[in-house]
Write a protein that holds these residues in place. Structure first.
Motif, PDB file in Angstrom:
ATOM      1  N   VAL B 224       0.844  -1.190   0.000  1.00  0.00           N
ATOM      2  CA  VAL B 224       0.000   0.000   0.000  1.00  0.00           C
ATOM      3  C   VAL B 224       0.881   1.242   0.000  1.00  0.00           C
ATOM      4  CG1 VAL B 224      -1.923  -1.103   1.197  1.00  0.00           C
ATOM      5  CG2 VAL B 224      -0.130   0.031   2.501  1.00  0.00           C
ATOM      6  N   GLY B 225       0.245   2.358  -0.397  1.00  0.00           N
ATOM      7  CA  GLY B 225       0.874   3.672  -0.268  1.00  0.00           C
ATOM      8  C   GLY B 225       2.169   3.787  -1.030  1.00  0.00           C
ATOM      9  N   GLU B 226       3.114   4.474  -0.417  1.00  0.00           N
ATOM     10  CA  GLU B 226       4.353   4.777  -1.131  1.00  0.00           C
ATOM     11  C   GLU B 226       5.302   3.585  -1.193  1.00  0.00           C
ATOM     12  OE1 GLU B 226       5.993   8.439   0.215  1.00  0.00           O
ATOM     13  OE2 GLU B 226       4.402   9.549  -0.818  1.00  0.00           O
ATOM     14  N   GLN B 227       4.909   2.484  -0.543  1.00  0.00           N
ATOM     15  CA  GLN B 227       5.676   1.254  -0.734  1.00  0.00           C
ATOM     16  C   GLN B 227       5.539   0.738  -2.154  1.00  0.00           C
ATOM     17  OE1 GLN B 227       4.238  -1.552   2.114  1.00  0.00           O
ATOM     18  NE2 GLN B 227       6.009  -1.192   3.442  1.00  0.00           N
ATOM     19  N   LEU B 228       4.415   1.099  -2.768  1.00  0.00           N
ATOM     20  CA  LEU B 228       4.163   0.649  -4.133  1.00  0.00           C
ATOM     21  C   LEU B 228       4.911   1.552  -5.099  1.00  0.00           C
ATOM     22  CD1 LEU B 228       0.348   0.041  -4.423  1.00  0.00           C
ATOM     23  CD2 LEU B 228       2.124  -1.556  -5.050  1.00  0.00           C
ATOM     24  N   ASN B 229       5.601   0.937  -6.031  1.00  0.00           N
ATOM     25  CA  ASN B 229       6.251   1.723  -7.065  1.00  0.00           C
ATOM     26  C   ASN B 229       5.587   1.410  -8.383  1.00  0.00           C
ATOM     27  OD1 ASN B 229       8.601   3.064  -5.749  1.00  0.00           O
ATOM     28  ND2 ASN B 229       8.889   0.960  -5.089  1.00  0.00           N
ATOM     29  N   LEU B 230       5.335   2.455  -9.149  1.00  0.00           N
ATOM     30  CA  LEU B 230       4.743   2.252 -10.457  1.00  0.00           C
ATOM     31  C   LEU B 230       5.831   2.108 -11.517  1.00  0.00           C
ATOM     32  CD1 LEU B 230       2.001   4.925  -9.933  1.00  0.00           C
ATOM     33  CD2 LEU B 230       1.810   2.461  -9.659  1.00  0.00           C
ATOM     34  N   VAL B 231       6.945   2.794 -11.274  1.00  0.00           N
ATOM     35  CA  VAL B 231       8.111   2.649 -12.139  1.00  0.00           C
ATOM     36  C   VAL B 231       9.315   2.554 -11.214  1.00  0.00           C
ATOM     37  CG1 VAL B 231       9.504   3.698 -13.938  1.00  0.00           C
ATOM     38  CG2 VAL B 231       7.043   4.047 -13.948  1.00  0.00           C
ATOM     39  N   SER B 232      10.139   1.547 -11.400  1.00  0.00           N
ATOM     40  CA  SER B 232      11.356   1.475 -10.594  1.00  0.00           C
ATOM     41  C   SER B 232      12.541   1.162 -11.478  1.00  0.00           C
ATOM     42  CB  SER B 232      11.245   0.450  -9.466  1.00  0.00           C
ATOM     43  OG  SER B 232      10.217  -0.444  -9.705  1.00  0.00           O
ATOM     44  N   ALA B 233      13.719   1.378 -10.916  1.00  0.00           N
ATOM     45  CA  ALA B 233      14.938   1.259 -11.718  1.00  0.00           C
ATOM     46  C   ALA B 233      16.002   0.531 -10.935  1.00  0.00           C
ATOM     47  CB  ALA B 233      15.440   2.637 -12.117  1.00  0.00           C
ATOM     48  N   MET B 234      16.894  -0.102 -11.677  1.00  0.00           N
ATOM     49  CA  MET B 234      18.021  -0.782 -11.056  1.00  0.00           C
ATOM     50  C   MET B 234      19.241  -0.476 -11.910  1.00  0.00           C
ATOM     51  SD  MET B 234      20.146  -3.657 -10.485  1.00  0.00           S
ATOM     52  CE  MET B 234      19.947  -4.412 -12.049  1.00  0.00           C
ATOM     53  N   GLN B 235      20.321  -0.126 -11.244  1.00  0.00           N
ATOM     54  CA  GLN B 235      21.565   0.074 -11.988  1.00  0.00           C
ATOM     55  C   GLN B 235      22.604  -0.874 -11.405  1.00  0.00           C
ATOM     56  OE1 GLN B 235      23.551   3.898 -13.652  1.00  0.00           O
ATOM     57  NE2 GLN B 235      24.212   3.611 -11.550  1.00  0.00           N
ATOM     58  N   ALA B 236      23.078  -1.785 -12.222  1.00  0.00           N
ATOM     59  CA  ALA B 236      24.025  -2.780 -11.732  1.00  0.00           C
ATOM     60  C   ALA B 236      25.382  -2.133 -11.489  1.00  0.00           C
ATOM     61  CB  ALA B 236      24.159  -3.910 -12.742  1.00  0.00           C
ATOM     62  N   ASN B 237      26.264  -2.876 -10.830  1.00  0.00           N
ATOM     63  CA  ASN B 237      27.591  -2.335 -10.530  1.00  0.00           C
ATOM     64  C   ASN B 237      28.392  -2.051 -11.790  1.00  0.00           C
ATOM     65  OD1 ASN B 237      27.671  -2.075  -7.730  1.00  0.00           O
ATOM     66  ND2 ASN B 237      27.846  -4.287  -7.498  1.00  0.00           N
ATOM     67  N   ASN B 238      28.081  -2.740 -12.867  1.00  0.00           N
ATOM     68  CA  ASN B 238      28.772  -2.440 -14.128  1.00  0.00           C
ATOM     69  C   ASN B 238      28.030  -1.381 -14.926  1.00  0.00           C
ATOM     70  OD1 ASN B 238      26.539  -3.744 -15.078  1.00  0.00           O
ATOM     71  ND2 ASN B 238      27.644  -5.268 -16.258  1.00  0.00           N
ATOM     72  N   ALA B 239      27.066  -0.708 -14.276  1.00  0.00           N
ATOM     73  CA  ALA B 239      26.317   0.406 -14.856  1.00  0.00           C
ATOM     74  C   ALA B 239      25.309  -0.036 -15.918  1.00  0.00           C
ATOM     75  CB  ALA B 239      27.230   1.483 -15.420  1.00  0.00           C
ATOM     76  N   ALA B 240      25.036  -1.347 -16.031  1.00  0.00           N
ATOM     77  CA  ALA B 240      23.922  -1.769 -16.877  1.00  0.00           C
ATOM     78  C   ALA B 240      22.635  -1.314 -16.207  1.00  0.00           C
ATOM     79  CB  ALA B 240      23.926  -3.276 -17.030  1.00  0.00           C
ATOM     80  N   ARG B 241      21.718  -0.823 -17.008  1.00  0.00           N
ATOM     81  CA  ARG B 241      20.512  -0.253 -16.418  1.00  0.00           C
ATOM     82  C   ARG B 241      19.287  -1.094 -16.739  1.00  0.00           C
ATOM     83  NH1 ARG B 241      21.697   6.168 -17.372  1.00  0.00           N
ATOM     84  NH2 ARG B 241      23.111   6.359 -15.619  1.00  0.00           N
ATOM     85  N   PHE B 242      18.406  -1.101 -15.761  1.00  0.00           N
ATOM     86  CA  PHE B 242      17.185  -1.881 -15.883  1.00  0.00           C
ATOM     87  C   PHE B 242      16.061  -1.018 -15.327  1.00  0.00           C
ATOM     88  CE2 PHE B 242      14.041  -4.655 -13.971  1.00  0.00           C
ATOM     89  CZ  PHE B 242      13.817  -5.586 -14.966  1.00  0.00           C
ATOM     90  N   ALA B 243      14.991  -0.885 -16.103  1.00  0.00           N
ATOM     91  CA  ALA B 243      13.853  -0.127 -15.597  1.00  0.00           C
ATOM     92  C   ALA B 243      12.606  -0.949 -15.830  1.00  0.00           C
ATOM     93  CB  ALA B 243      13.744   1.215 -16.308  1.00  0.00           C
TER      94      ALA B 243
END
Lengths: 137, 465
Positions: B224-243
């Protein structure tokens, strides 16, 4: 009031009694010191007196340096060590010279002439100064 | 030499491919039904116009492979939702992770109407991002909904552009207007991973709920609330990006500039701008840091100022002495859209230099001292510690949404050489004892002179003998 008076009267004779005795012992001590001094002045050879003066001078210089280290601090420590040990070492060398040249120790230093003792003293002192100046950098 | 080489390579790249992304322009769009392509046409055209060569493939295509000869065959992947539960042998979670290990970027769009493919589920599990396990769960908010399209369901959320995650983090997703988030699959982020960060959070009144549930009220919601993300992102240690985008509909033409009603207010959704910002970030068009000249040198002159001249070559010395003044400076650029620009960190943030042997002996804030056309020069002056050994100049700068900077240069720090110590007379504290020595020496000279002068006469010598 009466007790105070009594103490006054009691103490008066005792001080009057002790004063002459103290002054007489002082006079005796002074006499002794005077005697020692007179004897030293008249009987000691010139060169031994000179040695004693120099040793007194070294003690004074060393004491001043130590006083400074106590009052101000020991930075830089190597400088203190070399300055202080210069006076101490010089004192020891001078004391040795005094022992070797003293007429009363003639029996013990039969083989060492005064000239030889003095040459040793000069050589030792030069070494000491060399080391101290190098150590202070 | 390294920076020269990298500049040359960068120059050649810009001339040859005209890519806007920092890492490459080959984009694979995974779409099961070619008919669906029309729905995303504006988004895909925007990507093409930004310099990407899009390649739309079905997950079932035979020749589809993310890697070829051990290198990645595409630079970026856009995974749009598919009807089928499996994505085929080319797009397993392992393959996707392997693709990210080769610094490929992935943008995944989910949909509550279609089941999330198992490969994507496994991938999200791997990255510590959780989504509801049941098909059809979506995010509902009874306060921030679009009353013209979802007056009953309240499942089309209208949200302003997100603010910065932290005050010291730059915001790459800022904008004007409202974003429509229709029927989104909410994500909740694990606490363990420092690599994941929320991009667009649900408002505090939102909750996740499955309309197929027969129950009257929602018991034990997913989040619930702000625990929910509608868009989230991850950036790996090698800077590969995931959204990950909770709602694929967000990216469809339909919602790019739709009239919507929030409360009484009629607004136009700004999804197109948000989709652009999100894809720019994910495909490394923004937020990419590049370190140029990494320079340190000993300050030997009268001027203790930092040298701001650009002409100094990177001839870093390999050895320093303890307690010497050292100057350090580094060029940092940030890649924005199509060029390298001077990097300006957030005002409440600092780039730090560590001078470390096992642990940092110095950790110093770098301050900007000059700017070139495409880089900021950060610098600091400091004194090497009173400890000899093998030290590192280390620049370690990791912030959400920025690629990681971790640069090291090893130097030796030696102790004083024997002729580098100050001489005794340079230390005023030693003057007393220098005086003591020379008074002793001079006293001795005087004593020797008087001793020789006062040699006893022959007569007195005889008398003493």
């Amino acid at each position: 009031m009466p007790p105070k008076q009594r103490t006054g009267t009691a103490s008066a004779p005792s001080t009057s009694a002790s004063r002459p005795s103290k002054s007489s012992s002082n006079a005796q001590a002074q006499d002794i010191l005077q005697g020692v001094w007179n004897k030293y002045v008249s009987k000691t050879p010139q060169r031994t007196k000179l040695l004693d003066t120099f040793m007194a001078f070294l003690v004074a210089v060393g004491a001043l340096q130590f006083l400074y280290v106590v009052l101000v601090g020991n930075f830089p420590f190597n400088a203190f060590l070399s300055g202080f040990s210069a006076t101490v070492g010089q004192f020891v060398l001078t004391a040795s010279l005094r022992m070797q040249t003293n007429a009363e120790n003639k029996a013990e230093f039969e083989s060492i002439s005064h000239e030889r003792a003095f040459a040793d003293f000069v050589f030792g002192s030069l070494l000491l100064h060399f080391f101290c100046v190098n150590f202070i950098n | 030499m390294r920076w020269l080489l990298s500049f040359t390579v960068a120059f050649v790249c810009t001339v040859v491919v005209q890519a806007k992304s920092f890492t490459g322009n080959r984009l694979l769009v995974v779409l099961e039904e070619q008919a669906e392509r029309e729905k995303y046409s504006v988004f895909l055209e925007d990507l093409t116009s930004r310099g990407f060569t899009t390649n739309v493939e079905s997950p079932k295509a035979d020749k589809l492979s993310l890697l070829r000869h051990g290198e990645r065959a595409y630079d970026h992947v856009l995974l749009l939702p598919a009807k089928s539960k499996g994505l085929g042998p080319a797009l397993t979670a392992n393959n996707l992770l392997e693709f990210m290990k080769k610094e490929g970027n992935i943008l995944v769009a989910l949909s509550s109407e279609q089941a999330t493919p198992t490969a994507v589920q496994a991938l999200l599990l791997e990255l510590d991002i959780n989504i509801p396990s049941d098909k059809g769960a979506l995010v509902v908010d009874h306060f921030n909904y679009d009353s013209s399209s979802a007056s009953e369901q309240h499942d089309v959320l209208l949200l302003p552009f997100p603010a910065a995650v932290r005050p010291d983090v730059k915001n790459y997703f800022a904008g004007e207007g409202y974003i429509a988030v229709p029927r989104a699959v909410g994500q909740s982020l694990g606490n363990e991973s420092p690599l994941i960060s929320p991009v667009l959070r649900a408002p505090s009144t939102a909750y996740s709920y499955n309309p197929k549930d027969e129950a009257e009220g929602v018991e034990d919601p997913f989040a619930v609330g702000e625990q929910l993300n509608l868009v989230s992102a991850m950036q790996a240690n090698n800077a590969a990006r995931f959204a990950i985008v909770g709602s694929a509909e967000m990216l469809q033409n339909k919602w790019f500039a739709e009239k919507a009603t929030l409360g009484e207010k009629v607004i136009t959704t700004a999804n197109r701008e948000f989709a652009q910002k999100l894809s720019e970030w994910t495909f490394k068009e923004t937020g990419v840091l590049k370190v140029g000249k990494f320079l340190h040198y000993q300050d030997e002159g009268a001027s203790k100022k930092l040298n701001t001249s650009l002409a100094i070559p990177e001839n870093n010395p390999t050895i320093y002495r303890i307690k010497t003044d050292v100057h350090f400076q580094v060029e940092i650029s940030e890649y924005t859209n199509d060029h390298l620009a001077p990097f300006v960190p957030s005002p409440s943030d600092n780039i730090q230099l560590e001078f470390s042997m096992l642990s940092p002996f110095q950790r110093l804030n770098l301050s900007p001292i000059a700017q070139t056309a495409n880089a900021t020069i950060f610098g600091v002056a400091f004194k090497t510690p009173d400890q000899h050994g093998i030290f590192n100049f280390r620049l370690n700068y990791r912030r959400p949404f920025l690629t990681n900077v971790d640069e090291k240069r090893q130097v030796t720090v030696r102790h004083f050489a024997h002729d580098e110590w100050p001489r005794s007379w340079q230390i005023s504290g030693a003057w007393v004892w220098i005086g003591g020595i020379w008074v002793t020496v001079l006293g001795w000279v005087a004593f020797v002179a008087v001793w020789l002068y006062s040699a006893p006469s022959e007569r007195s010598v005889k008398k003493t003998q």
